[in-house]
Motif scaffolding. Structure first.
Motif, PDB file in Angstrom:
ATOM      1  N   PHE A   1       3.613  -3.349   8.339  1.00 31.59           N
ATOM      2  CA  PHE A   1       2.557  -3.985   9.294  1.00 31.59           C
ATOM      3  C   PHE A   1       1.079  -3.350   9.017  1.00 31.59           C
ATOM      4  CE2 PHE A   1       6.327  -5.674  10.985  1.00 31.59           C
ATOM      5  CZ  PHE A   1       5.930  -6.933  11.856  1.00 31.59           C
ATOM      6  N   PHE A   2       1.178  -2.045   8.515  1.00 32.08           N
ATOM      7  CA  PHE A   2      -0.131  -1.221   8.351  1.00 32.08           C
ATOM      8  C   PHE A   2      -0.659  -1.296   6.948  1.00 32.08           C
ATOM      9  CE2 PHE A   2       2.160   1.200  11.763  1.00 32.08           C
ATOM     10  CZ  PHE A   2       1.392   0.486  12.672  1.00 32.08           C
ATOM     11  N   SER A   3       0.061  -2.098   6.267  1.00 32.60           N
ATOM     12  CA  SER A   3      -0.261  -2.003   4.555  1.00 32.60           C
ATOM     13  C   SER A   3      -1.431  -3.086   4.334  1.00 32.60           C
ATOM     14  CB  SER A   3       0.908  -2.505   3.883  1.00 32.60           C
ATOM     15  OG  SER A   3       0.542  -2.935   2.373  1.00 32.60           O
ATOM     16  N   ASN A   4      -2.248  -2.697   3.268  1.00 36.06           N
ATOM     17  CA  ASN A   4      -3.455  -3.441   2.912  1.00 36.06           C
ATOM     18  C   ASN A   4      -3.628  -3.791   1.509  1.00 36.06           C
ATOM     19  OD1 ASN A   4      -4.525  -4.130   5.799  1.00 36.06           O
ATOM     20  ND2 ASN A   4      -4.970  -1.978   5.836  1.00 36.06           N
TER      21      ASN A   4
ATOM     22  N   SER B   1      -0.509  -7.872   3.518  1.00 40.72           N
ATOM     23  CA  SER B   1       0.462  -6.741   3.737  1.00 40.72           C
ATOM     24  C   SER B   1       1.159  -6.438   2.713  1.00 40.72           C
ATOM     25  CB  SER B   1       1.365  -7.023   4.711  1.00 40.72           C
ATOM     26  OG  SER B   1       0.853  -7.456   6.104  1.00 40.72           O
TER      27      SER B   1
ATOM     28  N   LYS C   1      -8.048  -8.856   9.526  1.00 41.54           N
ATOM     29  CA  LYS C   1      -7.746  -8.394   8.052  1.00 41.54           C
ATOM     30  C   LYS C   1      -8.471  -9.167   6.949  1.00 41.54           C
ATOM     31  CE  LYS C   1      -3.910  -5.335   8.834  1.00 41.54           C
ATOM     32  NZ  LYS C   1      -2.637  -4.961   8.259  1.00 41.54           N
TER      33      LYS C   1
ATOM     34  N   GLY D   1       1.923  -9.865  10.868  1.00 39.55           N
ATOM     35  CA  GLY D   1       1.651  -9.574  12.226  1.00 39.55           C
ATOM     36  C   GLY D   1       2.417  -9.769  13.015  1.00 39.55           C
TER      37      GLY D   1
ATOM     38  N   VAL E   1       2.430   3.951   3.196  1.00 42.12           N
ATOM     39  CA  VAL E   1       2.283   3.495   4.450  1.00 42.12           C
ATOM     40  C   VAL E   1       3.642   3.741   5.369  1.00 42.12           C
ATOM     41  CG1 VAL E   1       0.280   1.800   4.507  1.00 42.12           C
ATOM     42  CG2 VAL E   1       2.738   1.136   3.931  1.00 42.12           C
ATOM     43  N   SER E   2       3.355   3.894   6.740  1.00 31.41           N
ATOM     44  CA  SER E   2       4.974   4.144   7.287  1.00 31.41           C
ATOM     45  C   SER E   2       5.494   2.814   7.680  1.00 31.41           C
ATOM     46  CB  SER E   2       4.744   4.817   8.379  1.00 31.41           C
ATOM     47  OG  SER E   2       3.737   4.142   9.522  1.00 31.41           O
ATOM     48  N   ASP E   3       4.555   1.745   7.534  1.00 36.62           N
ATOM     49  CA  ASP E   3       5.216   0.476   8.136  1.00 36.62           C
ATOM     50  C   ASP E   3       4.436  -0.669   7.311  1.00 36.62           C
ATOM     51  OD1 ASP E   3       6.963  -0.692  11.008  1.00 36.62           O
ATOM     52  OD2 ASP E   3       5.603  -1.953   9.816  1.00 36.62           O
TER      53      ASP E   3
ATOM     54  N   GLU F   1       0.923  -1.096   0.001  1.00 33.97           N
ATOM     55  CA  GLU F   1      -0.115   0.176  -0.190  1.00 33.97           C
ATOM     56  C   GLU F   1       0.994   1.231   0.216  1.00 33.97           C
ATOM     57  OE1 GLU F   1      -2.933   0.000   3.126  1.00 33.97           O
ATOM     58  OE2 GLU F   1      -3.706   1.974   2.561  1.00 33.97           O
TER      59      GLU F   1
END
Lengths: 236, 370
Positions: free
Chosen positions: B67-70, B196, B191, B94, B63-65, B60
């Motif tokens: 782990f937060f990418s979708n 990710s 999710k 995760g 995103v900064s990390d 994505e």
């Protein structure tokens, strides 16, 4: 020929010349030299005599480029001492210094101390080594070349300082009380050596001293009082 | 030779002071080398996970990390169907926890994923992976610290999972991680239908540019980067690298202050000696070169000692079981070069003021100095 007479006749070169030189310290509050006029002819041995504080050492420092006059002009070998440019060249090639204290670097050997001026001037090591051998042979130090300064006697240290001062074949030797820290016997021996060396090397000697006996052995004696040269005469 | 001796003489004259300065630089260099190497090793391991049998990462945008990418499953399916793509593997990252181990990296992957396909299976069989929702495969070190064996049940987060395999990999994150079927991981981390990243292997690497353009055109919210681009631009890596160099740099500044102190003392204790050199024709530049030479010797000795100490420290850390796979002792030559150069620059910077002071010493006054 007496150098002073020779100078008068215009046959000999003037190697040191001070004209109306003034020097003071502490923002002008302590006046040390007050309009000094002085000339030295090539090959002369000159004794600067006078009481402490009369300006003898200051005049030597000015001629060696270690300090600057407030006004007046100074020249060495007909080259006027520039405020900035040629002081280094002066110290490397024209002038050698001998002080009352030997001013040798204690952690270096006799040979290394003597070679310092050649390192500064970038002189080829082989040439420097040959010159070192020549001078230490003349001064009787050749057996002490690898010895550290701490291992040398006072007389040997001053002879080392003399060798160092002459390493780069200067034309002028400025000596500030060169025997002042030695006993009478060593003093006489060092001075004999000094006169011998300057004669054979063709060096002009200007020596500040309190010792009248030594001064009278020079071929010219200059009296200084209160920052002025009062008289100049042949010592002999 | 005499010039060198003049440099070394003063260091020998004050051996303890010189040693303390060398030690200061050495510890700084060792600290910098250790921190930078460990962090670069960690970055290398993490990027190794992403680049396992793939050359492009899709995630994505902005995103900064990771782990937060979708990345939606629809995108995974479509990208996998593009003719230029050999395979596209979705991975969901995760973080899970268990008793005494608050952070365990979890990888939600498919059965065909390169990470489990290429690993050495110590126990279990890859073909059984993802047959049940509560199945997990553990990395060897994860199995060790969770006290799990083949067939046992382990509490992870709020669930109990059945261990159907144990993997051995050279990668510390994978070795200390948990591999879940992608669907289970999506459910576990709430999710659904997301991953990710997609790690993509192309049929022809030359198609990378057109692949990236296609992703850009079709999915405005996604970005595709080649591995090298990702390693260079990923903000987390950049932060880690900057942190490592900053921490090491602070150490070096402290070392540099030690050198500055030594050099100031060195100049102050030999003012007369410097004056003697001046009277004998040394220029102010030669005096400065002597001071800088002295600090350079201290810095280089410190750098050499520091490299040795740092390497030994890294080797020791590598032997610590808890750090297995996380510490990479491979010291990059460029890191060594940078560390040595920084030590040298720091040392020389530390000698700047002393050198200027020495250059300004007036011989006439200094010869009266006792």
């Amino acid at each position: 020929m007496n150098p002073t007479t020779a100078q008068a006749n215009g046959h000999e070169r003037i190697v040191l010349h001070a004209e109306d030189v003034w020097k003071s310290y502490d923002e002008g509050t302590i006046a040390v030299l007050k309009g000094v006029n002085f000339k030295a002819v090539e090959g002369q041995t000159i004794a600067l005599c006078g009481p402490s504080g009369c300006g003898k050492s200051t005049l030597l420092h000015l001629f060696g480029g270690l300090d600057e006059p407030d006004r007046g002009s100074l020249s060495v070998n007909n080259i006027e001492i520039d405020r900035h440019r040629n002081r280094l060249s002066l110290l490397r090639h024209e002038v050698g210094f001998v002080f009352q204290l030997h001013n040798l670097i204690p952690d270096l050997t006799l040979a290394e101390n003597c070679l310092i001026p050649t390192v500064a001037a970038g002189i080829d090591h082989k040439i420097a080594q040959a010159r070192l051998r020549q001078l230490t042979d003349r001064t009787g130090l050749s057996h002490r070349l690898g010895h550290r300064i701490q291992k040398l006697s006072g007389g040997e240290r001053q002879r080392t300082a003399l060798c160092r001062a002459l390493m780069n074949k200067p034309k002028i030797l400025l000596a500030d009380e060169p025997t002042g820290s030695l006993d009478e016997q060593s003093s006489a021996a060092i001075f004999d050596l000094l006169l011998d060396l300057v004669a054979t090397e063709g060096v002009t000697l200007v020596m500040a001293t309190h010792d009248r006996g030594l001064a009278e052995r020079c071929n010219r004696l200059v009296e200084m009082h209160d920052g002025r040269i009062h008289e100049s005469e042949d010592a002999r | 030779m005499i010039f060198l001796k003049l440099i070394l003489t003063n260091l020998r004259r004050h051996r303890i002071r010189s040693f303390i300065s060398v030690a200061g630089i050495a510890f700084s260099v060792a600290a910098m080398l250790t921190v930078v190497t460990i962090l670069q090793g960690a970055i290398g391991m993490f990027s190794g996970i992403l680049s396992s049998d793939s050359e492009i990462i899709v995630f994505e945008r902005n995103v900064s990390d990771l782990f937060f990418s979708n990345v939606p499953a629809a995108a995974v399916n479509e990208i996998a169907s593009w003719p230029m793509v050999l395979h596209a593997d979705p991975v969901l990252f995760g973080v899970v926890s268990s008793a005494d181990h608050p952070i365990i990296t979890c990888f939600g992957v498919t059965a065909s994923d390169a990470r489990i396909r290429k690993a050495t299976w110590i126990a279990g069989d890859r073909l059984t992976f993802a047959q049940h929702a509560d199945d997990v495969v553990l990395g060897e070190r994860a199995a060790e610290f969770l006290g799990a064996q083949m067939g046992s049940h382990v509490p992870i987060g709020h669930g109990i999972f059945h261990v159907i395999g144990i993997l051995q990999t050279a990668n510390g994150f994978e070795d200390g991680g948990v591999f879940m079927p992608l669907n289970s991981a999506q459910s576990f981390f709430h999710k659904d239908g997301m991953s990710s990243v997609i790690t993509v292997k192309l049929r022809n690497r030359d198609d990378a540019a057109s692949f990236k353009n296609m992703v850009k055109t079709k999915y405005a919210s996604l970005i595709a980067l080649e591995d090298a681009e990702f390693n260079h631009s990923y903000s987390q890596f950049r932060i880690l690298k900057a942190t490592a160099w900053a921490v090491g740099g602070c150490g070096l500044i402290l070392g540099g202050l030690g050198v500055a102190n030594t050099m100031i003392m060195s100049v102050f204790t030999r003012i007369r000696e410097i004056a003697i050199l001046r009277v004998n024709g040394f220029s102010s530049m030669q005096i400065a070169a002597m001071i800088f030479g002295e600090s350079a010797v201290v810095s280089l000795l410190g750098a050499g000692l520091g490299l040795l100490t740092g390497t030994c420290l890294l080797l020791i850390l590598k032997l610590v079981p808890a750090l297995h796979g996380y510490v990479d002792v491979t010291i990059q030559p460029v890191v060594m070069l940078i560390v040595v150069l920084l030590a040298l620059i720091t040392g020389i910077a530390g000698a700047l003021y002393p050198a200027i002071y020495a250059m300004r010493i007036r011989a006439v006054e200094a010869l009266r100095f006792e």
